[in-house]
Design an enzyme around this catalytic site. Structure first.
Site, PDB file in Angstrom:
ATOM      1  N   CYS A   1       0.800  -1.239   0.000  1.00  0.00           N
ATOM      2  CA  CYS A   1       0.000   0.000   0.000  1.00  0.00           C
ATOM      3  C   CYS A   1       0.827   1.281   0.000  1.00  0.00           C
ATOM      4  O   CYS A   1       0.773   2.036  -0.970  1.00  0.00           O
ATOM      5  CB  CYS A   1      -0.949  -0.013   1.187  1.00  0.00           C
ATOM      6  SG  CYS A   1      -2.212  -1.288   1.026  1.00  0.00           S
TER       7      CYS A   1
HETATM    8  P1  NAD Z   1      -4.256  -8.939  -3.182  1.00  0.00           P
HETATM    9  O1  NAD Z   1      -3.294  -8.895  -4.294  1.00  0.00           O
HETATM   10  O2  NAD Z   1      -3.893  -9.597  -1.892  1.00  0.00           O
HETATM   11  O3  NAD Z   1      -5.626  -9.590  -3.662  1.00  0.00           O
HETATM   12  C1  NAD Z   1      -6.241  -9.315  -4.882  1.00  0.00           C
HETATM   13  C2  NAD Z   1      -7.040 -10.544  -5.289  1.00  0.00           C
HETATM   14  O4  NAD Z   1      -7.802 -10.221  -6.451  1.00  0.00           O
HETATM   15  C3  NAD Z   1      -6.197 -11.763  -5.653  1.00  0.00           C
HETATM   16  O5  NAD Z   1      -6.645 -12.881  -4.914  1.00  0.00           O
HETATM   17  C4  NAD Z   1      -6.436 -11.941  -7.148  1.00  0.00           C
HETATM   18  O6  NAD Z   1      -6.372 -13.289  -7.555  1.00  0.00           O
HETATM   19  C5  NAD Z   1      -7.825 -11.365  -7.283  1.00  0.00           C
HETATM   20  N1  NAD Z   1      -8.199 -10.964  -8.650  1.00  0.00           N
HETATM   21  C6  NAD Z   1      -7.469 -10.296  -9.570  1.00  0.00           C
HETATM   22  N2  NAD Z   1      -8.175 -10.127 -10.706  1.00  0.00           N
HETATM   23  C7  NAD Z   1      -9.394 -10.672 -10.485  1.00  0.00           C
HETATM   24  C8  NAD Z   1     -10.560 -10.829 -11.254  1.00  0.00           C
HETATM   25  N3  NAD Z   1     -10.622 -10.381 -12.521  1.00  0.00           N
HETATM   26  N4  NAD Z   1     -11.624 -11.463 -10.729  1.00  0.00           N
HETATM   27  C9  NAD Z   1     -11.575 -11.945  -9.468  1.00  0.00           C
HETATM   28  N5  NAD Z   1     -10.480 -11.830  -8.670  1.00  0.00           N
HETATM   29  C10 NAD Z   1      -9.417 -11.210  -9.168  1.00  0.00           C
HETATM   30  O7  NAD Z   1      -4.662  -7.409  -2.908  1.00  0.00           O
HETATM   31  P2  NAD Z   1      -4.998  -6.724  -1.513  1.00  0.00           P
HETATM   32  O8  NAD Z   1      -3.753  -6.501  -0.725  1.00  0.00           O
HETATM   33  O9  NAD Z   1      -6.154  -7.413  -0.897  1.00  0.00           O
HETATM   34  O10 NAD Z   1      -5.471  -5.289  -2.027  1.00  0.00           O
HETATM   35  C11 NAD Z   1      -6.674  -5.119  -2.747  1.00  0.00           C
HETATM   36  C12 NAD Z   1      -6.978  -3.650  -2.832  1.00  0.00           C
HETATM   37  O11 NAD Z   1      -7.197  -3.117  -1.515  1.00  0.00           O
HETATM   38  C13 NAD Z   1      -5.859  -2.805  -3.422  1.00  0.00           C
HETATM   39  O12 NAD Z   1      -6.419  -1.754  -4.153  1.00  0.00           O
HETATM   40  C14 NAD Z   1      -5.139  -2.276  -2.201  1.00  0.00           C
HETATM   41  O13 NAD Z   1      -4.455  -1.068  -2.465  1.00  0.00           O
HETATM   42  C15 NAD Z   1      -6.285  -2.054  -1.252  1.00  0.00           C
HETATM   43  N6  NAD Z   1      -5.919  -2.110   0.168  1.00  0.00           N
HETATM   44  C16 NAD Z   1      -5.041  -3.041   0.599  1.00  0.00           C
HETATM   45  C17 NAD Z   1      -4.732  -3.106   1.963  1.00  0.00           C
HETATM   46  C18 NAD Z   1      -3.740  -4.109   2.476  1.00  0.00           C
HETATM   47  O14 NAD Z   1      -3.288  -3.959   3.618  1.00  0.00           O
HETATM   48  N7  NAD Z   1      -3.369  -5.119   1.713  1.00  0.00           N
HETATM   49  C19 NAD Z   1      -5.348  -2.223   2.865  1.00  0.00           C
HETATM   50  C20 NAD Z   1      -6.277  -1.308   2.374  1.00  0.00           C
HETATM   51  C21 NAD Z   1      -6.559  -1.258   1.026  1.00  0.00           C
END
Ligand code: NAD
Length: 429
Positions: free
Chosen positions: A265
């Protein structure tokens, strides 16, 4: 309420699990068949404290996972988009995943009779929901946002490592929307979490998230810079941080000096905001400096170690690979440039982590060795380098080391309890 969640990563799965625990019926959608299998078998595909217990209690009656987006949307009233939004090499946000999902959802909404609300939870740069998500949903569905279906931007503020606690006890819930009906529905979903709700427009919701992350990253780079000065003048930056953190205008949080921030992030969100600022003609001097201090911090670790140790051919136990304690996430972890630097200097790396060994193996392959027991990483080592603040490192037994030297970048060892033959050195004190 029946809800579908697209993307089962750190944010999507935690959101799904916590809503399911409150009695909502959740369908997780992902493109990764291994993740789907694991979730349906109550096995968390990521490490997050408390997640396994929730999955155990909610799968399958309140939560299941699938790759069938059509069925998931048709059987739910709202869909949360939680896919990744990485940044490109130039810092610009990469909207590939979110655009693809928006289009897919739009196509399904074309034939859906009931009102449906699409909730963007992924972190997206201000203007994204209005300028990309809504047009894609509208063109693919042939319907109008705010009239035929709802759109909400609901940023997520959870911290990895404390994700379940943060989700269940949020400081606030931000709901950006274009119509009251969809905002009401999302607010209702969060009812049980008893948090203050802030209702704003889409772009403001998006900007709140970037501003929060940029300020937190600024605090980290600020204290790291101060810490680098403290090191030179013989002051302990942690005492300084305590002294300023007691001031309620400052707060003690995010003032732990160390090897720099990482994770999926802060680095990419600050970069994306810098890029956006440039697009609109603003020179973000402070935000650029935040990233520069952060990029340099691993270098500071290497400089200090090199001053005191002969690195070439020495065995170094690297303790901690995840970007922070409590997670298996190594994305942008400072451990990566530090290990790369040590390898370039000819060190032999024996790495340990409680959760992040598998993720690190994908990066360093057979260039380093991986140990699930601390004692095996320490065996024969001439230096122990603490990079992640896993609390278990506080009570280490250094007996297996050849030379008992510790370099602690996180200030977690209680020096008063160290045996006399242990040499202890820190990054910012
Ligand atoms: P991540 O990479 O852990 O997870 C994303 C998931 O989406 C994966 O499992 C992937 O396989 C799936 N995916 C991708 N394309 C897809 C599709 N077409 N259909 C269905 N699934 C699909 O990401 P994350 O860390 O959970 O972050 C997700 C969002 O949340 C980002 O925008 C991030 O900036 C935001 N965010 C993350 C955090 C954190 O601490 N990780 C905190 C707040 C916000």
């Amino acid at each position: 309420m029946n809800v579908s969640v697209v993307g089962s990563g750190y944010v999507g799965l935690v959101t799904a699990a916590c809503f399911a625990e409150k009695g909502h019926k959740i369908t997780c959608v992902d493109i990764d068949p291994q993740k789907i299998d694991k979730i349906n078998n109550k096995i968390p595909p990521i490490y997050e404290e408390g997640l396994a217990e929730i999955l155990e209690s909610v799968v399958p009656h309140n939560l299941n996972a699938t790759d069938d987006l059509l069925e998931a949307i048709n059987s739910s009233q709202a869909t949360f988009i939680c896919v990744g939004t990485p940044c490109a090499a130039d810092g610009q946000i990469d909207l590939t995943h979110i655009k693809k999902v928006s289009e897919q959802i739009g196509k399904i909404l074309a034939d859906k009779k009931n009102y449906h609300v699409v909730v963007v939870k992924s972190t997206v740069i201000p203007g994204t929901t209005q300028d990309h998500v809504i047009p894609l949903l509208e063109s693919a569905s042939g319907k109008t946002a705010g009239k035929d279906f709802g759109v909400v931007m609901n940023p997520e503020f959870l911290r990895e490592g404390k994700a379940i606690i943060d989700f269940k006890k949020p400081d606030r819930v931000v709901i950006g929307s274009i119509d009251d009906e969809s905002a009401d529905l999302v607010e209702k979903l969060y009812y049980h979490f008893k948090a203050p709700v802030l209702r704003v427009d889409l772009k403001t919701a998006e900007m709140i998230k970037y501003t929060a992350n940029s300020l937190l990253a600024t605090k980290v780079s600020f204290i790291n810079e101060v810490g680098n000065v403290c090191k030179k003048i013989g002051v302990n930056v942690y005492d300084v941080a305590q002294g300023i953190g007691l001031d309620h205008r400052i707060s003690p949080h995010f003032l732990s000096a160390g090897p720099g921030f990482g994770g999926s992030c802060f680095p990419k969100d600050v970069s994306a905001l810098i890029y956006k600022a440039g697009e609109v003609g603003v020179q973000p001097i402070l935000l650029n400096a935040v990233l520069e201090v952060n990029r340099n911090q691993p270098e500071k670790v290497l400089e200090l170690i090199e001053k005191q140790h002969e690195i070439k051919d020495s065995k170094i136990a690297v303790l901690g690979l995840a970007f922070k304690a409590g997670t298996d996430d190594v994305r942008q972890s400072p451990s990566i440039p530090i290990i790369e630097g040590l390898l370039d200097l000819g060190a032999v790396i024996q790495a340990h982590d409680f959760e992040a060994l598998d993720a690190t193996k994908k990066i360093f392959k057979d260039k380093i060795t991986y140990h699930s027991e601390i004692k095996d990483a320490l065996a024969g080592a001439e230096l122990a380098l603490i990079l992640t603040e896993w609390p278990q490192y506080k009570k280490m037994d250094f007996t297996p080391m050849k030379e008992k030297k510790i370099f602690d970048t996180r200030y977690i060892i209680n020096q008063d309890l160290l045996p006399e033959d242990v040499e202890y050195e820190g990054l910012c004190w």
